[in-house]
Scaffold this motif. Structure first.
Motif, PDB file in Angstrom:
ATOM      1  N   TYR A 729       0.801  -1.225   0.000  1.00 17.03           N
ATOM      2  CA  TYR A 729       0.000   0.000   0.000  1.00 17.03           C
ATOM      3  C   TYR A 729       0.840   1.285   0.000  1.00 17.03           C
ATOM      4  O   TYR A 729       0.317   2.368   0.247  1.00 17.03           O
ATOM      5  N   ILE A 730       2.125   1.147  -0.295  1.00 20.00           N
ATOM      6  CA  ILE A 730       2.954   2.346  -0.456  1.00 20.00           C
ATOM      7  C   ILE A 730       2.460   3.138  -1.666  1.00 20.00           C
ATOM      8  O   ILE A 730       2.270   2.584  -2.746  1.00 20.00           O
ATOM      9  N   THR A 731       2.252   4.415  -1.485  1.00 18.37           N
ATOM     10  CA  THR A 731       1.802   5.295  -2.575  1.00 18.37           C
ATOM     11  C   THR A 731       2.819   6.407  -2.779  1.00 18.37           C
ATOM     12  O   THR A 731       3.841   6.487  -2.084  1.00 18.37           O
ATOM     13  N   SER A 732       2.516   7.267  -3.710  1.00 17.41           N
ATOM     14  CA  SER A 732       3.404   8.400  -3.990  1.00 17.41           C
ATOM     15  C   SER A 732       3.462   9.373  -2.820  1.00 17.41           C
ATOM     16  O   SER A 732       4.358  10.224  -2.759  1.00 17.41           O
ATOM     17  N   ASP A 733       2.502   9.266  -1.876  1.00 16.45           N
ATOM     18  CA  ASP A 733       2.515  10.144  -0.706  1.00 16.45           C
ATOM     19  C   ASP A 733       3.612   9.756   0.286  1.00 16.45           C
ATOM     20  O   ASP A 733       3.966  10.550   1.154  1.00 16.45           O
ATOM     21  N   VAL A 734       4.117   8.532   0.185  1.00 18.26           N
ATOM     22  CA  VAL A 734       5.189   8.070   1.068  1.00 18.26           C
ATOM     23  C   VAL A 734       6.525   8.453   0.438  1.00 18.26           C
ATOM     24  O   VAL A 734       6.795   8.107  -0.710  1.00 18.26           O
ATOM     25  N   ASP A 735       7.344   9.168   1.196  1.00 17.26           N
ATOM     26  CA  ASP A 735       8.621   9.598   0.627  1.00 17.26           C
ATOM     27  C   ASP A 735       9.513   8.390   0.348  1.00 17.26           C
ATOM     28  O   ASP A 735       9.367   7.319   0.949  1.00 17.26           O
ATOM     29  N   GLU A 736      10.437   8.580  -0.555  1.00 15.86           N
ATOM     30  CA  GLU A 736      11.257   7.474  -1.063  1.00 15.86           C
ATOM     31  C   GLU A 736      12.079   6.817   0.045  1.00 15.86           C
ATOM     32  O   GLU A 736      12.200   5.579   0.094  1.00 15.86           O
ATOM     33  N   GLU A 737      12.647   7.603   0.944  1.00 19.20           N
ATOM     34  CA  GLU A 737      13.475   7.051   2.011  1.00 19.20           C
ATOM     35  C   GLU A 737      12.660   6.129   2.919  1.00 19.20           C
ATOM     36  O   GLU A 737      13.099   5.028   3.260  1.00 19.20           O
ATOM     37  N   THR A 738      11.455   6.564   3.297  1.00 20.25           N
ATOM     38  CA  THR A 738      10.596   5.746   4.156  1.00 20.25           C
ATOM     39  C   THR A 738      10.160   4.477   3.433  1.00 20.25           C
ATOM     40  O   THR A 738      10.118   3.389   4.031  1.00 20.25           O
ATOM     41  N   ALA A 739       9.818   4.605   2.160  1.00 22.27           N
ATOM     42  CA  ALA A 739       9.413   3.432   1.381  1.00 22.27           C
ATOM     43  C   ALA A 739      10.531   2.397   1.335  1.00 22.27           C
ATOM     44  O   ALA A 739      10.292   1.188   1.488  1.00 22.27           O
ATOM     45  N   ASN A 740      11.750   2.867   1.139  1.00 26.18           N
ATOM     46  CA  ASN A 740      12.893   1.943   1.095  1.00 26.18           C
ATOM     47  C   ASN A 740      13.106   1.273   2.457  1.00 26.18           C
ATOM     48  O   ASN A 740      13.477   0.089   2.537  1.00 26.18           O
ATOM     49  N   GLN A 741      12.887   2.032   3.546  1.00 27.17           N
ATOM     50  CA  GLN A 741      13.036   1.455   4.890  1.00 27.17           C
ATOM     51  C   GLN A 741      12.002   0.357   5.125  1.00 27.17           C
ATOM     52  O   GLN A 741      12.303  -0.684   5.723  1.00 27.17           O
ATOM     53  N   MET A 742      10.775   0.570   4.674  1.00 27.78           N
ATOM     54  CA  MET A 742       9.734  -0.453   4.823  1.00 27.78           C
ATOM     55  C   MET A 742      10.106  -1.730   4.063  1.00 27.78           C
ATOM     56  O   MET A 742       9.920  -2.849   4.568  1.00 27.78           O
ATOM     57  N   LYS A 743      10.613  -1.549   2.868  1.00 25.96           N
ATOM     58  CA  LYS A 743      11.021  -2.711   2.055  1.00 25.96           C
ATOM     59  C   LYS A 743      12.196  -3.437   2.713  1.00 25.96           C
ATOM     60  O   LYS A 743      12.264  -4.667   2.698  1.00 25.96           O
ATOM     61  N   GLU A 744      13.108  -2.661   3.291  1.00 25.77           N
ATOM     62  CA  GLU A 744      14.259  -3.259   3.965  1.00 25.77           C
ATOM     63  C   GLU A 744      13.823  -4.057   5.194  1.00 25.77           C
ATOM     64  O   GLU A 744      14.358  -5.146   5.469  1.00 25.77           O
ATOM     65  N   VAL A 745      12.836  -3.548   5.932  1.00 24.61           N
ATOM     66  CA  VAL A 745      12.307  -4.271   7.093  1.00 24.61           C
ATOM     67  C   VAL A 745      11.704  -5.601   6.648  1.00 24.61           C
ATOM     68  O   VAL A 745      11.896  -6.647   7.294  1.00 24.61           O
ATOM     69  N   LEU A 746      10.958  -5.572   5.546  1.00 30.88           N
ATOM     70  CA  LEU A 746      10.363  -6.812   5.029  1.00 30.88           C
ATOM     71  C   LEU A 746      11.440  -7.827   4.677  1.00 30.88           C
ATOM     72  O   LEU A 746      11.310  -9.032   4.990  1.00 30.88           O
ATOM     73  N   THR A 747      12.512  -7.365   4.033  1.00 31.44           N
ATOM     74  CA  THR A 747      13.616  -8.267   3.666  1.00 31.44           C
ATOM     75  C   THR A 747      14.235  -8.882   4.915  1.00 31.44           C
ATOM     76  O   THR A 747      14.489 -10.095   4.974  1.00 31.44           O
ATOM     77  N   LYS A 748      14.489  -8.065   5.936  1.00 31.01           N
ATOM     78  CA  LYS A 748      15.117  -8.559   7.162  1.00 31.01           C
ATOM     79  C   LYS A 748      14.202  -9.537   7.902  1.00 31.01           C
ATOM     80  O   LYS A 748      14.667 -10.529   8.471  1.00 31.01           O
ATOM     81  N   MET A 749      12.897  -9.237   7.918  1.00 29.17           N
ATOM     82  CA  MET A 749      11.966 -10.168   8.564  1.00 29.17           C
ATOM     83  C   MET A 749      11.945 -11.512   7.832  1.00 29.17           C
ATOM     84  O   MET A 749      11.904 -12.580   8.457  1.00 29.17           O
ATOM     85  N   SER A 750      11.989 -11.444   6.519  1.00 31.57           N
ATOM     86  CA  SER A 750      11.896 -12.660   5.702  1.00 31.57           C
ATOM     87  C   SER A 750      13.131 -13.547   5.835  1.00 31.57           C
ATOM     88  O   SER A 750      13.030 -14.787   5.821  1.00 31.57           O
ATOM     89  N   ASN A 751      14.322 -12.928   5.960  1.00 34.40           N
ATOM     90  CA  ASN A 751      15.557 -13.740   6.068  1.00 34.40           C
ATOM     91  C   ASN A 751      16.028 -13.903   7.510  1.00 34.40           C
ATOM     92  O   ASN A 751      17.125 -14.418   7.757  1.00 34.40           O
ATOM     93  N   GLY A 752      15.229 -13.410   8.461  1.00 34.94           N
ATOM     94  CA  GLY A 752      15.546 -13.628   9.868  1.00 34.94           C
ATOM     95  C   GLY A 752      16.611 -12.734  10.439  1.00 34.94           C
ATOM     96  O   GLY A 752      17.177 -13.041  11.500  1.00 34.94           O
ATOM     97  N   THR A 753      16.901 -11.612   9.796  1.00 32.79           N
ATOM     98  CA  THR A 753      17.950 -10.706  10.294  1.00 32.79           C
ATOM     99  C   THR A 753      17.367  -9.449  10.945  1.00 32.79           C
ATOM    100  O   THR A 753      18.100  -8.516  11.250  1.00 32.79           O
ATOM    101  N   TYR A 754      16.076  -9.385  11.125  1.00 30.98           N
ATOM    102  CA  TYR A 754      15.447  -8.185  11.718  1.00 30.98           C
ATOM    103  C   TYR A 754      15.911  -8.008  13.165  1.00 30.98           C
ATOM    104  O   TYR A 754      15.925  -8.981  13.927  1.00 30.98           O
TER     105      TYR A 754
END
Length: 754
Positions: A729-754
Motif C-alpha cells: 500500500y505504499i503510494t506516492s505520498d510516502v517519501d522514497e526514504e521511508t518506502a525503502n526502509q519499509m522494504k528493507e524491514v520486510l527483507t530482514k523479517m523474511s531472512n531472519g535478520t530483523y
C-alpha cells in the motif's frame, strides 16, 4: 461611484467621446447598470453630453454652501460567491483577473491577528510566468477573509467577510469603476438597448441604459461584515509603498506608521438589504455632565472639541455629530449595540475656560480625548475636521486610547493606598482585555511643536510592582466562596499569555507560581464559571469571550509548552503541570481537548532513562476507558458529537477527528517500537496499532508499525504478512526514504535478520 480622483473627473469633463454609427442612439438620459452606484450619461441637443458621477442634496448656511453626503448606498467593490463542501480541509481561492491593481488578502481565526499577503506575491509563487489571467491558490480554514484594494494615493478599501464553516471555494471578482485610459469609444447594442463606453481596447466598459428602461441594480449577495476606507493602510511586514504626491513625485510611506486591525465580531454574512439603525448621540450641555455620562459606560471615551475662535464651530460640530450617528447606525445594523457606541462628544464653551486652564489646554483649536474620570488621554492641536476620521470603533486610535487608559488605571490603583479590591480587579481586567494593536509605532513622540497629530498620554509602570500586586490579589481570593467573573476572565487571559503582562509589557513568559495559584482558583470555581459564563459573555455594552474553563486551562498549558520549546526564558514546572492535568481528569471534566493537549505534552517529556513511561501509562488508561471495545466508529462519533463548539476539531470536521485518533494510537505504539525501555507496553501497543488500522484502513505507516510490534512479540509469520501489506500500500505520498526502509524491514523479517 467610488474612488474616482478629482484629476480623473477634470480630465473626463473636457474629453471627446466618439460613438459608433448606430441609428438606435436616442438623445436623453442613460443610467449605468454596473459599477456600483448610478452614473448618468446625458446626451443633449447640439451633440453635447454630460457624465454625472455624484448627486445629492445641499444646504445653505449663511454664506456657506454645505453639500450633504449620500449614505444610502454601500458599494461592494468585491463580488464573492461560495462553494460549500463539509469534507474540504482547505479553502480554494479563485481571484478573477487581479490584473495589476494593488490587492491584499488576509485571514483571521476568531479574534486573532489578521495575517495579510500581497496578491502579486502569491501570484509570483503559484504562477511565476503569469500565464493565467485568473489567480487560484489555497488557504487554511479560517473564520474571516479580508480583501483590500490600495489605490495610488495610499488609501485602502478594507473589507471583512465572514466565511461559512463548510466553505470549500471562494470566487472573487473585483468591480471597481476606474477607467485606465481616457481615449474613450462607445457602442450601442440594438438587442439589449445598452450603451457601452470603454477605452480604445474595449476593456472594462461602463454600461448604460436609457432612463426610461431602467432595470433594478444587481445587489451583491455576499457583502462584507465591515468595510473601512483607510489612508496609508498597512500591516506588520508590509513593504514600503510608493505613492504620488500632488506634484507627481514619488513619496515613500513607512508601512509601520499607519495600520489597522479589525475588531472581533460574532458575525455572519449580511443579507443583501442593508438596514441602518436610527442611532442618536446624546450631547450634554456641560463638561461635567459629559464626563459623568462617559463614566457610566465602560467602553466609552469623551471627545472634547475646543474651537472658540471659529464662528461656524457649532455648525461644523453638529454636521460631524450627524455623520457619526449615521455611520454608527450602519455598524449597529438593525438594533442598538453598545459595542459600537464608543465615543461621547462635547463642544467646549465659555464655561469651560477654567477647566481648560487647570489642565493646561492652551491651544485653540484643539481636540481632547478624556476617560470617564476626566483624565486627558490624548490631545491634538487641530480642529475637529482634521481628526474626524480617527473616531471609529474599528480604528487603531481607539485601541491606543484603551491601552493608555489601562496604563493609567493600573498606575492609579498602585499609587492609591485606599484602592478597593474591585478597583484592582477592574484595572487588571481592563488591561487584560486590550486587543493587540497594529500600531507598532504607538510609542512615537511628536517632536514638531506645530504638529496636528494626536499625542497619547504616556504612563510608566514598574513590571515587578505590577506582578507583586497581582500575586497579592490572587492570594487574597483563594478562599472565595463565589466566583468573581472579571477576576476569572483576567486569569484566563494572563495564563494564556494574552493578559495584562503581554499587553502592557509585550513580554512572553513561562507559567510561574502565581499562575498556578490562579489556575487553582479557576479549578475550584469551574462549575460556578460554567454556570455564569453565558450571561457574563452577553453583558450589554461589554465584550467577553470566556470559554469552557477546563479547555481554557488546557490551552494555556499547551501554549506554555510551545513557549518553552521556542526558547522563552524560564523553567517549566513539570510537577505542577502534571498535577493540574491529573486533577482535571480525576474530576471527570477532562474533555477531548484536555486529553489531546495532555498526551502531546507527555509525548514531549521523557523520563530519565529516555523512556516515555508516564505518557504510555496515561494513554493506556485513556484508550481502555474511552476507545477500546466494540463499535469504535460509533464511540468516536459519540465523542465528536459532544465536542465543545470552541474545539478546533469541531471546526475541522469528522474526518480530521478520526485521523487524529488513528494517528495518536499509531504514534504511541511507535514509541514502543523505537525504545526498548518501553517494551513492557508491547501487548498494549499492539492493541493501539490494530485500532489505528480499524479507523484508517490500509495505511502503510500504521501497517509498518503493527508488523514490527508483531515481530517483537514473536508473531513472526503474522509480522511478515502485515509488512507485505505495508509495502503493497505504499503510494506516492510516502517519501522514497521511508518506502525503502519499509522494504528493507520486510527483507530482514523474511531472512531472519530483523
Amino acid at each position: 461611484m467610488r474612488n474616482f480622483t478629482w484629476s480623473f473627473l477634470l480630465l473626463f469633463a473636457g474629453m471627446f467621446v466618439s460613438f459608433s454609427q448606430t441609428n438606435g442612439i436616442e438623445k436623453g438620459t442613460y443610467l449605468s447598470t454596473n459599477k456600483g452606484g448610478k452614473i448618468k450619461l446625458n446626451l443633449l441637443e447640439n451633440n453635447k453630453y454630460e457624465l454625472v458621477f455624484y448627486s445629492g442634496g445641499y444646504e445653505i448656511k449663511g454664506d456657506s454652501l454645505v453639500f450633504l453626503k449620500s449614505t444610502n448606498n454601500k458599494v461592494n467593490i468585491f463580488d464573492l460567491s461560495f462553494v460549500k463542501d463539509k469534507k474540504a480541509k482547505k479553502v480554494k481561492i479563485k481571484f478573477l483577473n487581479p490584473s495589476y491593481y494593488s490587492f491584499y488578502i488576509g485571514t483571521q481565526k476568531g479574534s486573532e491577528s489578521v495575517q495579510y499577503q500581497k496578491l502579486s506575491d502569491i501570484k509570483s509563487k503559484v504562477d511565476p510566468e503569469w500565464t493565467n489571467t485568473d489567480l487560484e491558490f489555497e488557504i487554511d480554514k479560517t473564520d474571516f477573509l479580508y480583501l483590500v484594494y490600495e489605490d495610488y494615493d495610499g488609501k485602502s478599501d478594507v473589507n471583512k467577510y465572514a466565511l461559512p464553516k463548510d466553505v470549500s471555494e471562494v470566487t472573487i471578482n473585483y468591480d471597481l469603476a476606474v477607467l485606465n485610459d481616457l481615449n474613450l469609444i462607445g457602442s450601442f447594442d440594438q438587442k439589449t438597448k445598452e450603451l457601452k463606453i470603454s477605452d480604445q481596447h474595449g476593456k472594462d466598459p461602463l454600461v448604460f441604459i436609457n432612463e426610461k428602461e431602467e432595470k433594478p441594480i444587481k445587489v451583491a449577495t455576499i457583502v462584507p461584515v465591515e468595510t473601512q476606507i483607510i489612508p496609508k493602510w498597512t500591516y506588520p511586514g508590509k513593504e514600503n509603498t510608493l505613492i504620488n504626491d500632488d506634484f507627481g513625485s514619488e513619496v515613500v510611506i513607512d508601512s509601520a506608521a499607519a495600520v489597522v486591525e479589525a475588531a472581533p465580531l460574532d458575525a455572519t454574512i449580511a443579507p443583501p438589504a442593508y438596514t441602518t439603525y436610527d442611532f442618536k448621540l446624546k450631547i450634554e450641555n456641560s463638561l461635567k455632565k459629559a464626563i459623568e455620562s462617559t463614566k457610566t459606560a465602560s467602553n466609552k471615551f469623551l471627545v472634547v472639541v475646543v474651537d472658540s475662535k471659529n464662528k461656524t464651530a457649532k455648525e461644523t460640530f453638529d454636521a460631524f455629530i450627524k455623520e457619526q450617528e449615521t455611520q454608527t447606525g450602519y455598524n449597529m445594523y438593525d438594533s442598538y449595540n453598545a459595542l459600537y457606541d464608543t465615543y461621547n462628544y462635547y463642544l467646549a464653551g465659555a464655561d469651560d475656560k477654567k477647566w481648560l486652564k487647570n489642565n493646561k489646554i492652551t491651544n485653540d483649536p484643539s481636540v481632547l480625548v478624556l476617560n470617564g474620570n476626566g483624565d486627558v488621554l490624548a490631545i491634538a492641536k487641530s480642529d475637529l475636521t482634521t481628526q474626524q476620521y480617527q473616531f471609529s470603533y474599528y480604528g487603531d486610535f481607539y485601541k491606543r486610547l484603551q491601552k493608555a487608559n489601562a496604563f493609567l488605571s493600573i498606575d492609579k490603583v498602585l499609587k492609591n493606598k485606599k484602592a478597593s479590591d474591585s478597583d484592582l480587579i477592574s484595572a487588571f481586567n481592563k488591561a487584560a482585555l486590550l486587543e493587540a494593536s497594529y500600531d507598532y509605532d504607538s510609542d512615537y513622540s511628536v517632536s514638531d511643536p506645530n504638529s496636528t497629530d494626536f499625542v497619547i498620554t504616556k504612563t510608566t509602570l514598574d513590571q515587578k510592582e505590577v506582578a507583586q500586586t497581582w500575586k497579592k490579589l490572587i492570594e487574597a481570593h483563594q478562599k472565595d466562596k463565589a466566583v468573581n467573573m472579571y477576576l476569572a476572565e483576567t486569569i484566563i487571559k494572563e495564563i494564556k499569555n494574552q493578559g495584562f503582562t503581554k499587553q502592557l509589557f509585550s513580554t512572553d513568559r513561562i507559567l510561574n507560581d502565581t499562575d498556578f495559584l490562579a489556575i487553582d482558583y479557576l479549578l475550584n470555581h469551574s462549575e460556578d464559571i460554567e454556570n455564569n459564563r453565558a450571561d457574563f459573555n452577553s453583558k450589554q455594552g461589554e465584550l467577553h469571550t470566556v470559554g469552557n474553563v477546563v479547555s481554557e486551562i488546557s490551552d494555556a498549558l499547551q501554549q506554555n509548552l510551545y513557549l518553552s520549546q521556542d526558547g522563552v526564558s524560564g523553567e517549566m514546572n513539570k510537577e505542577k503541570i502534571n498535577s493540574i492535568y491529573k486533577k482535571i481528569i480525576a474530576s471527570g471534566k477532562g474533555n477531548f481537548d484536555v486529553y489531546r493537549n495532555y498526551f502531546y505534552y507527555l509525548s514531549q517529556i521523557q523520563e530519565k532513562d529516555d523512556s516515555n513511561i508516564t505518557y504510555l501509562k496515561e494513554f493506556s488508561t485513556y484508550f481502555d476507558n474511552t476507545l477500546a471495545g466494540p463499535s469504535p466508529i460509533e464511540k468516536l462519533d459519540a465523542i465528536f458529537g459532544g465536542l465543545d463548539s470552541s474545539s478546533s476539531y469541531s471546526y475541522d470536521g469528522w474526518n480530521s477527528f478520526k485521523l487524529y485518533h488513528s494517528d495518536v494510537c499509531n504514534n504511541a505504539a511507535w514509541t514502543v517500537v523505537l525504545k526498548p525501555q518501553n517494551s513492557n507496553f508491547l501487548k498494549e501497543a499492539i492493541k493501539w496499532s490494530e485500532y489505528s488500522l480499524v479507523i484508517s484502513k490500509n495505511n502503510p505507516y500504521y501497517l509498518d508499525t503493527l508488523a514490527q510490534l508483531y515481530y517483537k512479540d514473536g508473531q513472526t509469520q503474522k509480522a511478515i504478512e502485515t509488512q507485505v501489506l505495508a509495502v503493497k500500500y505504499i503510494t506516492s505520498d510516502v517519501d522514497e526514504e521511508t518506502a525503502n526502509q519499509m522494504k528493507e524491514v520486510l527483507t530482514k523479517m523474511s531472512n531472519g535478520t530483523y
